[in-house]
Design a protein around this motif. Structure first.
Motif, PDB file in Angstrom:
ATOM      1  N   ASP A   1     -39.119 -32.120-128.465  1.00  0.00           N
ATOM      2  CA  ASP A   1     -38.355 -30.973-129.000  1.00  0.00           C
ATOM      3  C   ASP A   1     -36.895 -31.514-128.957  1.00  0.00           C
ATOM      4  N   VAL A   2     -36.279 -31.146-129.913  1.00  0.00           N
ATOM      5  CA  VAL A   2     -34.597 -31.764-130.167  1.00  0.00           C
ATOM      6  C   VAL A   2     -33.759 -30.692-129.031  1.00  0.00           C
ATOM      7  N   ASP A   3     -33.107 -31.548-128.222  1.00  0.00           N
ATOM      8  CA  ASP A   3     -32.082 -30.659-127.340  1.00  0.00           C
ATOM      9  C   ASP A   3     -31.030 -30.088-127.959  1.00  0.00           C
ATOM     10  N   HIS A   4     -30.764 -28.748-127.563  1.00  0.00           N
ATOM     11  CA  HIS A   4     -29.749 -27.925-128.025  1.00  0.00           C
ATOM     12  C   HIS A   4     -29.633 -27.929-129.503  1.00  0.00           C
ATOM     13  N   PHE A   5     -30.692 -27.824-130.298  1.00  0.00           N
ATOM     14  CA  PHE A   5     -30.848 -28.141-131.784  1.00  0.00           C
ATOM     15  C   PHE A   5     -29.898 -26.795-132.318  1.00  0.00           C
ATOM     16  N   LYS A   6     -29.853 -25.869-131.639  1.00  0.00           N
ATOM     17  CA  LYS A   6     -29.224 -24.545-132.389  1.00  0.00           C
ATOM     18  C   LYS A   6     -27.916 -24.820-132.572  1.00  0.00           C
ATOM     19  N   LYS A   7     -27.131 -25.654-131.820  1.00  0.00           N
ATOM     20  CA  LYS A   7     -25.707 -25.923-131.883  1.00  0.00           C
ATOM     21  C   LYS A   7     -25.363 -26.526-133.385  1.00  0.00           C
ATOM     22  N   TYR A   8     -26.317 -27.610-133.688  1.00  0.00           N
ATOM     23  CA  TYR A   8     -26.033 -28.015-134.986  1.00  0.00           C
ATOM     24  C   TYR A   8     -26.008 -27.285-136.256  1.00  0.00           C
ATOM     25  N   ASN A   9     -26.939 -26.226-136.238  1.00  0.00           N
ATOM     26  CA  ASN A   9     -26.902 -25.032-137.235  1.00  0.00           C
ATOM     27  C   ASN A   9     -25.813 -24.259-137.148  1.00  0.00           C
TER      28      ASN A   9
END
Length: 543
Positions: free
Chosen positions: A406-414
């Motif tokens: 799982d990509v860590d803190h992926f939501k922040k990139y979006n």
């Protein structure tokens, strides 16, 4: 008195032999009509009569026109196929335009007799050719539809034989009765032998043609049920030498980039499997028709070897698209016959359809099993291949590993950079996973920012080493999107194994997810396996 007796006897012999020859001529005509009827009844395809004569321009009558044309050339007679309602479905002496406007044959005497009595005979003079013809007709049935096969034989040979007989009788009258009887007996035997020989030759040709049609039907059926292109190539490799004995050849297929033709199969040892050539080097593709390459003629550029010059190239076209070429080599001493070329063209049509369908099936399967964004396998592929991983692990007595990522803190990139940036991160990670996975590893995207990698045939230490190396590669990978740095990207992962953590995909996914969340709670950017979970459990118990 003797002269009168001889003259009367000669007239009697003339009448008797004329009747005998006419009877045999009619018998031969009926026999040929029956042979044609049997041949047409075995032809594949739908020849159901159209409502009007102009309807015979339909493509489904092309095979009927071609086959009766070959049969007419063989027996030296005119062949007509007539529907019960009098429409002319095929006539070997009519041009295509004449056939579309042919008069209705329902009132022809031989047609009426054939429908009423099972056979029909009549004699008429052709106004166009100024020749008397003997028409013989018999009914035939195909797929529950009744038709009539009619054969027209010119009677000039019959009249010539009749005149020759009379000359012999005149000469024989001078030499006596015994000589006349001997000549008459010899002619009768010769006619019977000629009829028998002709019938045997016709039966042999019908059997040969029927055998070829059956073989073509079998080839088409096998190609239609192939699962992939290699199977189709193997079928061609094994069946073409049977249909075209002594002919060497090769099947070249268009690659996915549509810029090369690659030889996938060959028979006879003339071509080399794996050879490739430009489509522009083959004249058959440029002309979109069968092309002969012969000495002192236009030769395909891909035939560099002089031993291959006498070759026939058959383009494989399906739905307006080139899918490949069949190459066949003929010998200078025995060029291809028209029948062999017709067989080769039929093979080309069947092969083109089969190859096109198989390529379409491969494309659809890839679309169903590949993630459209990352081009990694999707969850459906993982579910379909899971049993094969278990079978391989049991056979080799080695575990296989499921690494949940799982990509860590992926939501922040979006949120910070937009969804295009998030998609960019996922595609870059997919490329990295492709680079690190080997033949025994399979990378999949399960959805969102979740990935999974299956590893088989390695012990626990190697699985952890691979996982850690992958984590470090992600951590050290720079992510620049549209000239802007996205910052550090890290992953967390949980490692589960078969059979220790279960023998079903759902069990391994659940265990891998649980260990993934342990890695998240421990601070992210790390790999969690069974040993780390046990260590956490003991630590929690001590605390």
């Amino acid at each position: 008195m003797m002269l009168a007796c001889i003259l009367m006897f000669s007239l009697f012999i003339d009448q008797t032999m004329s009747d005998y020859m006419r009877e045999h001529e009619e018998e031969m005509a009926l026999q040929e009509a029956k042979v044609v009827a049997r041949f047409v009844s075995l032809l594949p395809g739908d020849f159901s009569p159209p409502p009007q004569q102009i309807g015979v321009k339909s493509e489904r009558f092309a095979a009927l026109h071609r086959e009766i044309g070959l049969m007419a050339a063989t027996i030296g007679a005119r062949i007509t196929i007539i529907a019960r309602n009098g429409l002319v479905l095929g006539d070997t002496d009519m041009s295509y335009g004449q056939l579309l406007h042919a008069a209705n044959h329902a009132k022809r005497p031989e047609v009426i007799q054939a429908l009423e009595h099972g056979f029909g005979l009549s004699e008429r003079r052709s106004a166009t050719l100024d020749i008397n013809f003997l028409y013989s007709a018999v009914p035939l049935e195909r797929n529950g539809i009744q038709m009539i096969a009619r054969v027209a034989l010119p009677l000039k040979h019959f009249y010539q034989q009749q005149n020759n007989l009379r000359e012999i009788l005149v000469i024989g009258a001078a030499f006596g009765m015994l000589f006349i009887i001997a000549i008459t007996f010899w002619l009768g035997r010769a006619l019977a032998k000629s009829i028998q020989s002709r019938e045997e030759r016709l039966d042999s040709q019908v059997r040969e043609r029927t055998s070829t049609l059956s073989a073509l039907q079998e080839l088409g059926s096998l190609l239609a049920i192939c699962n992939n292109l290699p199977e189709a190539g193997e079928i061609l490799e094994s069946h073409l030498p049977q249909l075209l004995p002594g002919v060497s050849g090769a099947l070249a297929l268009m690659n996915n980039s549509r810029n090369l033709l690659v030889v996938s199969h060959e028979w006879g040892g003339t071509w080399k499997k794996g050879e490739f050539k430009s489509p522009d080097s083959c004249w058959s593709l440029r002309k979109n028709i069968v092309h002969h390459s012969r000495k002192n003629e236009l030769i395909c550029k891909h035939l560099k070897d002089k031993g291959k010059i006498n070759a026939v190239c058959i383009p494989l076209m399906a739905q307006g698209e080139v899918v490949g070429v069949i190459h066949l080599k003929e010998t200078p001493k025995r060029p291809f016959t028209d029948m062999e070329l017709d067989i080769a063209k039929s093979i080309g049509k069947e092969t083109a359809i089969a190859v096109s369908n198989l390529k379409l099936r491969e494309t659809l399967e890839q679309q169903a099993l590949l993630d459209p964004l990352t081009r990694l396998y999707n969850r459906r592929y993982l579910e379909e291949r899971f049993d094969s991983f278990i079978a391989s692990a049991d056979r080799e007595e080695m575990p296989f590993w499921l690494l949940m990522i799982d990509v860590d803190h992926f939501k922040k990139y979006n949120d910070q950079f937009g969804h295009d940036a998030g998609d960019f991160v996922l595609t870059q990670l997919a490329k990295l996973f492709h680079q690190h996975t080997s033949a025994t590893h399979t990378a999949c995207r399960l959805g969102g920012e979740e990935f999974a990698i299956l590893m088989s045939g390695i012990p626990h230490e190697e699985a952890m080493a691979f996982s850690e190396a992958l984590r470090l590669s992600v951590e050290n990978l720079p992510f620049m999107f549209e000239g802007r740095p996205l910052g550090e990207v890290t992953i967390s992962a949980g490692l589960a194994s078969y059979p220790q953590d279960g023998d079903r995909l759902s069990s391994l996914l659940k265990t891998g997810d649980e260990r993934l969340y342990v890695a998240k709670h421990r601070g992210r950017n790390q790999i969690c396996d069974a040993a780390l979970v046990e260590m956490n459990r003991k630590k929690d118990a001590t605390d």
